[in-house]
Write a protein that holds these residues in place. Sequence first.
Motif, short mmCIF file in Angstrom:
data_model
loop_
_atom_site.label_atom_id
_atom_site.label_comp_id
_atom_site.label_asym_id
_atom_site.label_seq_id
_atom_site.Cartn_x
_atom_site.Cartn_y
_atom_site.Cartn_z
N SER A 19 64.43 -101.55 159.22
CA SER A 19 65.69 -101.20 158.58
C SER A 19 65.44 -100.70 157.16
N GLY A 20 66.29 -99.79 156.73
CA GLY A 20 66.16 -99.24 155.39
C GLY A 20 67.50 -99.26 154.67
N MET A 21 67.43 -99.24 153.35
CA MET A 21 68.66 -99.14 152.54
C MET A 21 68.45 -98.08 151.48
N ARG A 22 69.50 -97.29 151.27
CA ARG A 22 69.43 -96.31 150.19
C ARG A 22 69.66 -97.01 148.85
N PRO A 23 68.87 -96.66 147.82
CA PRO A 23 69.06 -97.30 146.51
C PRO A 23 70.25 -96.66 145.79
N PHE A 50 61.09 -103.62 156.17
CA PHE A 50 62.26 -103.24 155.39
C PHE A 50 61.83 -102.28 154.30
N PHE A 51 62.57 -101.17 154.18
CA PHE A 51 62.11 -100.18 153.20
C PHE A 51 63.26 -99.59 152.39
N VAL A 52 62.88 -99.04 151.24
CA VAL A 52 63.81 -98.34 150.36
C VAL A 52 63.89 -96.89 150.84
N TRP A 55 64.30 -91.11 150.13
CA TRP A 55 64.53 -89.71 150.57
C TRP A 55 65.98 -89.55 151.05
N HIS A 56 66.43 -90.55 151.81
CA HIS A 56 67.81 -90.46 152.30
C HIS A 56 68.82 -90.46 151.15
N ALA A 57 68.44 -91.12 150.06
CA ALA A 57 69.36 -91.16 148.91
C ALA A 57 69.45 -89.81 148.22
N GLY A 135 69.29 -82.87 158.78
CA GLY A 135 68.18 -83.66 159.32
C GLY A 135 68.25 -85.14 159.01
N TYR A 136 69.26 -85.56 158.25
CA TYR A 136 69.36 -86.96 157.83
C TYR A 136 69.13 -87.94 158.98
N PRO A 137 69.89 -87.80 160.10
CA PRO A 137 69.68 -88.79 161.17
C PRO A 137 68.33 -88.63 161.86
N LEU A 139 65.50 -87.84 160.28
CA LEU A 139 64.57 -88.55 159.40
C LEU A 139 64.70 -90.06 159.64
N GLN A 140 65.93 -90.51 159.83
CA GLN A 140 66.15 -91.93 160.13
C GLN A 140 65.47 -92.31 161.44
N ALA A 141 65.56 -91.43 162.43
CA ALA A 141 64.87 -91.69 163.71
C ALA A 141 63.37 -91.79 163.47
N ALA A 142 62.83 -90.90 162.61
CA ALA A 142 61.39 -90.94 162.31
C ALA A 142 61.03 -92.26 161.63
N ASP A 143 61.89 -92.72 160.71
CA ASP A 143 61.65 -94.00 160.02
C ASP A 143 61.45 -95.13 161.03
N ILE A 144 62.28 -95.09 162.07
CA ILE A 144 62.28 -96.18 163.05
C ILE A 144 61.14 -96.00 164.05
N LEU A 145 61.02 -94.77 164.57
CA LEU A 145 60.03 -94.53 165.65
C LEU A 145 58.60 -94.61 165.12
N TRP A 151 64.63 -103.07 167.15
CA TRP A 151 65.93 -103.54 166.66
C TRP A 151 66.15 -103.04 165.24
N VAL A 152 67.35 -102.55 165.01
CA VAL A 152 67.65 -101.93 163.73
C VAL A 152 68.96 -102.49 163.16
N PRO A 153 68.86 -103.48 162.28
CA PRO A 153 70.08 -104.01 161.67
C PRO A 153 70.68 -102.97 160.72
N VAL A 154 71.91 -102.57 161.00
CA VAL A 154 72.59 -101.54 160.20
C VAL A 154 74.10 -101.82 160.16
N GLY A 155 74.78 -101.14 159.28
CA GLY A 155 76.24 -101.20 159.25
C GLY A 155 76.82 -100.39 160.40
N ASP A 157 78.74 -97.97 160.52
CA ASP A 157 78.78 -96.52 160.34
C ASP A 157 77.49 -95.83 160.80
N GLN A 158 76.49 -96.62 161.19
CA GLN A 158 75.20 -96.03 161.57
C GLN A 158 75.01 -95.93 163.08
N SER A 159 76.01 -96.31 163.85
CA SER A 159 75.84 -96.33 165.32
C SER A 159 75.46 -94.97 165.87
N1 TRP Z 1 71.06 -94.26 156.85
C1 TRP Z 1 70.94 -95.67 156.52
C2 TRP Z 1 72.18 -96.07 155.70
O1 TRP Z 1 72.75 -95.26 155.03
C3 TRP Z 1 69.70 -95.98 155.75
C4 TRP Z 1 68.49 -95.77 156.59
C5 TRP Z 1 67.57 -94.78 156.45
C6 TRP Z 1 68.06 -96.57 157.67
N2 TRP Z 1 66.59 -94.91 157.38
C7 TRP Z 1 66.86 -95.98 158.15
C8 TRP Z 1 68.56 -97.71 158.29
C9 TRP Z 1 66.18 -96.51 159.25
C10 TRP Z 1 67.90 -98.23 159.37
C11 TRP Z 1 66.71 -97.64 159.85
O2 TRP Z 1 72.53 -97.23 155.71
#
Ligand code: TRP
Length: 335
Positions: A19-23, A50-52, A55-57, A135-137, A139-145, A151-155, A157-159
């Motif tokens: 899981s990641g969070m934007r700063p 868990f990562f910051v 890039w997504h920010a 490409g935002y989602p 890149l998110q797929a790349a973060d996970i894969l 398992w990806v705990p998210v809010g 809005d990320q479904s």
């Molecule tokens: N897009 C997510 C958000 O805004 C942050 C995020 C980026 C993320 N890469 C991720 C969350 C990978 C889970 C897995 O909350």
Amino acid sequence: MKNHNPPTPSPPAAARVVSGMRPTGALHLGHFHGVLGSWLQLQPTHDCLFFVADWHAMTGAGARVPREEAVYEMVLDWLAAGIDPARATLFIQSRMPEHAELFTLLALHTPLAWLQRVPGFREKQASHPSYGLLGYPLLQAADILAYRGEWVPVGQDQSAHLELAREVARRMNLAVGSALFPEPQALLSASPRLPGLDGHKMSKSRGNTIAMREAPERTRDKLAQMPTDPQRVRRHDPGEPARCPVWALHEVSTPPDQREALAAGCRSARIGCLDCKGQLADALLPQQARWRERAAAYQEQPKQVHWMVEMGTERARSLARRTLKDLRQGLGLHA
Ligand code: TRP
Ligand code: SF4
């Protein structure tokens, strides 16, 4: 203490969690009782990364780079909440070129229409369309894969982003002819969204937050200004906690027996909103004090925090490298 509701569905033990969070500024109570709560619950039993997501920010207008302090302040909030670097792997996205390489390989296999129909892109494209936003989602797929995350705990809005990640995983598995990537599942926090000071969802953009490490006077001021049950106009009018945004904060902060007494007092007008908010402050302030103390202890050792992130980055890198090696081989790219 808060009772975290278990995220659903319940993942099998030792599965990989990513899981990641934007700063985007100081983490607030909505984060703590939402995604961060899931992280805390998963970290003892799962392999958590868990990562910051810096890039997504940067996908907003102007591609603004988050300040380094903002990146480490967020890591401090994680540590303050109880994220344990001895259990979870903590790192910073922009230190991992492997994510960018995977993003490229995924992009070659992703139909444009899959990205164009993602709701987040459709909502934001008018204000500042960029290739990065599209490409935002992905890149998110790349973060996970990159870590074969399961398992990806998210809010909530990320479904849609997780759905795309699963589609991409399936397509890549077809391309390489093996089950290289598991299909990552979203873990949505079971507790309802926390309302902010104005009764709407607590979020930085609405400016209605109480920060985890808010100063005590500020927290008291903010609680004092919070609207209550709109039908409780005078002190002797009976109230209904279900109509009151203050109540949502009691539900995550105040012990159940005390809460029951408060609800009865509200409904019978035995207690006033001032007392009720006072008892909320009594539950909230010690919690915030503990978060501030934990953060302060780490702030005295900034090198130690950098070192934790360094160790996390190294571990993450070795996992991501392995995945990319397998993928390159699967696609027939020379090694
Ligand atoms: N897009 C997510 C958000 O805004 C942050 C995020 C980026 C993320 N890469 C991720 C969350 C990978 C889970 C897995 O909350
Ligand atoms: Fe809300 Fe408490 Fe006032 Fe009832 S007494 S309306 S729950 S603040």
